[in-house]
Design an enzyme around this catalytic site. Structure first.
Site, PDB file in Angstrom:
ATOM      1  N   TRP A   1     -24.628 -30.117 -26.643  1.00 24.40           N
ATOM      2  CA  TRP A   1     -24.924 -29.818 -25.343  1.00 24.40           C
ATOM      3  C   TRP A   1     -24.276 -31.195 -24.673  1.00 24.40           C
ATOM      4  O   TRP A   1     -23.667 -31.067 -23.739  1.00 24.40           O
ATOM      5  CB  TRP A   1     -26.130 -29.416 -24.920  1.00 24.40           C
ATOM      6  CG  TRP A   1     -26.172 -27.926 -25.360  1.00 24.40           C
ATOM      7  CD1 TRP A   1     -26.960 -27.267 -26.223  1.00 24.40           C
ATOM      8  CD2 TRP A   1     -25.258 -26.823 -24.626  1.00 24.40           C
ATOM      9  NE1 TRP A   1     -26.986 -25.925 -26.354  1.00 24.40           N
ATOM     10  CE2 TRP A   1     -25.746 -25.560 -25.339  1.00 24.40           C
ATOM     11  CE3 TRP A   1     -24.343 -26.708 -23.765  1.00 24.40           C
ATOM     12  CZ2 TRP A   1     -25.155 -24.406 -25.076  1.00 24.40           C
ATOM     13  CZ3 TRP A   1     -23.542 -25.477 -23.636  1.00 24.40           C
ATOM     14  CH2 TRP A   1     -24.198 -24.381 -24.302  1.00 24.40           C
TER      15      TRP A   1
ATOM     16  N   ASP B   1     -30.301 -33.353 -18.289  1.00 24.16           N
ATOM     17  CA  ASP B   1     -30.077 -31.930 -18.535  1.00 24.16           C
ATOM     18  C   ASP B   1     -31.327 -31.014 -19.081  1.00 24.16           C
ATOM     19  O   ASP B   1     -31.289 -31.477 -20.403  1.00 24.16           O
ATOM     20  CB  ASP B   1     -28.543 -31.750 -19.537  1.00 24.16           C
ATOM     21  CG  ASP B   1     -28.319 -30.014 -19.647  1.00 24.16           C
ATOM     22  OD1 ASP B   1     -29.354 -29.169 -19.271  1.00 24.16           O
ATOM     23  OD2 ASP B   1     -27.670 -29.829 -20.394  1.00 24.16           O
TER      24      ASP B   1
ATOM     25  N   LYS C   1     -34.103 -20.168 -19.921  1.00 25.01           N
ATOM     26  CA  LYS C   1     -34.885 -20.363 -21.188  1.00 25.01           C
ATOM     27  C   LYS C   1     -36.347 -20.483 -20.759  1.00 25.01           C
ATOM     28  O   LYS C   1     -37.147 -19.856 -21.475  1.00 25.01           O
ATOM     29  CB  LYS C   1     -34.227 -21.620 -21.778  1.00 25.01           C
ATOM     30  CG  LYS C   1     -32.888 -21.518 -22.021  1.00 25.01           C
ATOM     31  CD  LYS C   1     -31.973 -22.842 -22.379  1.00 25.01           C
ATOM     32  CE  LYS C   1     -30.627 -22.595 -22.420  1.00 25.01           C
ATOM     33  NZ  LYS C   1     -30.364 -21.777 -23.509  1.00 25.01           N
TER      34      LYS C   1
HETATM   35  N1  PMP Z   1     -27.413 -27.516 -21.623  1.00 20.00           N
HETATM   36  C1  PMP Z   1     -28.295 -27.050 -22.537  1.00 20.00           C
HETATM   37  C2  PMP Z   1     -29.271 -28.031 -23.141  1.00 20.00           C
HETATM   38  C3  PMP Z   1     -28.443 -25.746 -23.095  1.00 20.00           C
HETATM   39  O1  PMP Z   1     -29.208 -25.256 -23.946  1.00 20.00           O
HETATM   40  C4  PMP Z   1     -27.266 -24.689 -22.491  1.00 20.00           C
HETATM   41  C5  PMP Z   1     -27.378 -23.253 -22.524  1.00 20.00           C
HETATM   42  N2  PMP Z   1     -27.606 -22.999 -23.925  1.00 20.00           N
HETATM   43  C6  PMP Z   1     -26.437 -25.333 -21.459  1.00 20.00           C
HETATM   44  C7  PMP Z   1     -26.600 -26.590 -21.096  1.00 20.00           C
HETATM   45  C8  PMP Z   1     -25.568 -24.273 -20.783  1.00 20.00           C
HETATM   46  O2  PMP Z   1     -26.216 -23.542 -19.699  1.00 20.00           O
HETATM   47  P1  PMP Z   1     -25.528 -22.391 -19.013  1.00 20.00           P
HETATM   48  O3  PMP Z   1     -25.132 -21.297 -19.995  1.00 20.00           O
HETATM   49  O4  PMP Z   1     -26.591 -22.082 -18.114  1.00 20.00           O
HETATM   50  O5  PMP Z   1     -23.999 -22.839 -18.606  1.00 20.00           O
END
Ligand code: PMP
Length: 364
Positions: free
Chosen positions: A102, A176, A200
């Site tokens: 991520w 994030d 989440k």
């Molecule tokens: N950052 C993290 C730490 C994540 O776990 C996720 C989703 N799994 C995201 C960003 C991306 O999120 P989104 O699908 O809401 O764009």
């Protein structure tokens, strides 16, 4: 149907009580004759829902007055671009801590707007630890420092909050928190900006939450689309355009649920107890292995492998038959991953651990 326990990484399990309340209110919210889904976002009913969600969120995290809360769309992935667009403020460099997939995505996006300085990375150990702050090589000219407090795929969590001091020129810290927000108390004043997709730990997909210090608003790079300018949303109380109304309503119910449980300190206790059940098993049974450095093990996403990967599909099949679902690891890493967000009851983790012990002894 027998009760199932859903270990999905997101969208993920929601509190039963919240779903029951949403069901009861589905057709007629508080006697107004409409579903929340049918309400004008500018009508008094929905305005009261949004205001309550914001005040509960502010109370839960004791958010200081000089921070704005924004309810946006586009997921955390849009924030990978919105952060540099809004926070560079004339500077040309940003610091990023690289701890897995991520943060890598955030880095890739930021590179479109600035020079990215990788101030620390755990790539040397296949992203299995959180680099200590005394190893961070920050650039004194950086516009901000970005990190990922919980890497959802790798299961690596910073169990501490970085402190950026005056020797770092008071550079704002950006986090994030998609997979860890509200799983434990947080000191908002340590951050310039926090963002998270709700799906989440806080609610359904569709809502993205941003908490931003006010002095960082209003200096987007030229050409920033209106919808990507934080100040536009702040000036309109997140009603510049139609917010994701139903997702915000459910998330508001989750905040109420959290408050009734005793807030973030109480949920942290529960989360530690749940995570320890799994980590204690790995520490005492070598049938299972977790690759993450002990001090940096995530309380939210618990990755593990079986000693014999040939048993993976049998493990998943039998788990499913026991009502334990969505345990397959991320497609990029394989193995298993149990996501045990706030709404996962301890009974679910106990059932999983009992199943895992039995599976290990049957296949020893
Ligand atoms: N950052 C993290 C730490 C994540 O776990 C996720 C989703 N799994 C995201 C960003 C991306 O999120 P989104 O699908 O809401 O764009």
């Amino acid at each position: 149907m027998d009760h199932i326990y859903n270990f999905s990484a997101g969208p993920a399990v929601l509190p039963q009580e919240v779903l029951q309340q949403a069901r009861d209110e589905l057709l007629d919210w508080h006697g107004c004759g409409m579903s929340v889904m049918e309400m004008s976002h500018r009508g008094k009913e929905f305005m009261s829902i949004a205001a309550k969600a914001e005040s509960d969120l502010r109370e839960l995290a004791a958010i200081p007055h000089n921070y704005k809360v924004l309810f946006l769309q586009g997921g955390a992935s849009s924030q990978f671009a919105m952060v540099p667009m809004n926070l560079l403020r004339g500077k040309k460099t940003a610091d990023y801590i690289h701890t897995g997939q991520w943060s890598q995505k955030a880095i890739n996006e930021a590179k479109k707007y600035c020079t990215v300085n990788i101030a620390a990375s755990s790539e040397d150990a296949n992203f299995t630890y959180a680099p200590a702050q005394d190893k961070w090589q920050l650039d004194s000219n950086a516009a901000y420092v970005h990190y990922t407090p919980n890497e959802t795929i790798g299961g690596v969590e910073f169990n501490w909050t970085p402190k950026l001091t005056h020797s770092n020129n008071n550079i704002p810290l950006v986090a994030d928190m998609s997979s860890s927000m509200f799983s434990r108390p947080l000191d908002v004043a340590s951050f310039g900006l926090i963002y998270a997709g709700a799906q989440k730990n806080m609610g359904p997909a569709g809502l993205t939450i941003v908490i931003i210090r006010e002095d960082l608003l209003g200096m987007p790079i030229p050409g920033t689309p209106t919808m990507f300018d934080y100040k536009v949303h702040a000036d309109h109380d997140s009603m510049y355009n139609t917010p994701p109304t139903y997702a915000l309503y459910i998330t508001g119910l989750v905040f109420e649920w959290l408050k009734n449980l005793g807030g973030l300190a109480a949920i942290e206790k529960r989360n530690i107890a749940k995570a320890n059940l799994l980590y204690d098993l790995f520490d005492t049974n070598d049938f299972y292995h977790c690759p993450v450095t002990k001090s940096d093990r995530s309380h939210m996403n618990v990755p593990f492998t079986l000693k014999n990967p040939a048993l993976d599909s049998e493990f998943l099949k039998q788990a499913q038959a026991h009502g334990l679902i969505q345990l397959k690891g991320h497609r990029s890493v394989g193995g298993m991953r149990a996501s045990i967000y706030n709404a996962m009851p301890i009974e679910g983790v106990m059932k999983l651990v009992a199943f895992m012990k039995e599976f290990a002894s049957n296949h020893a």
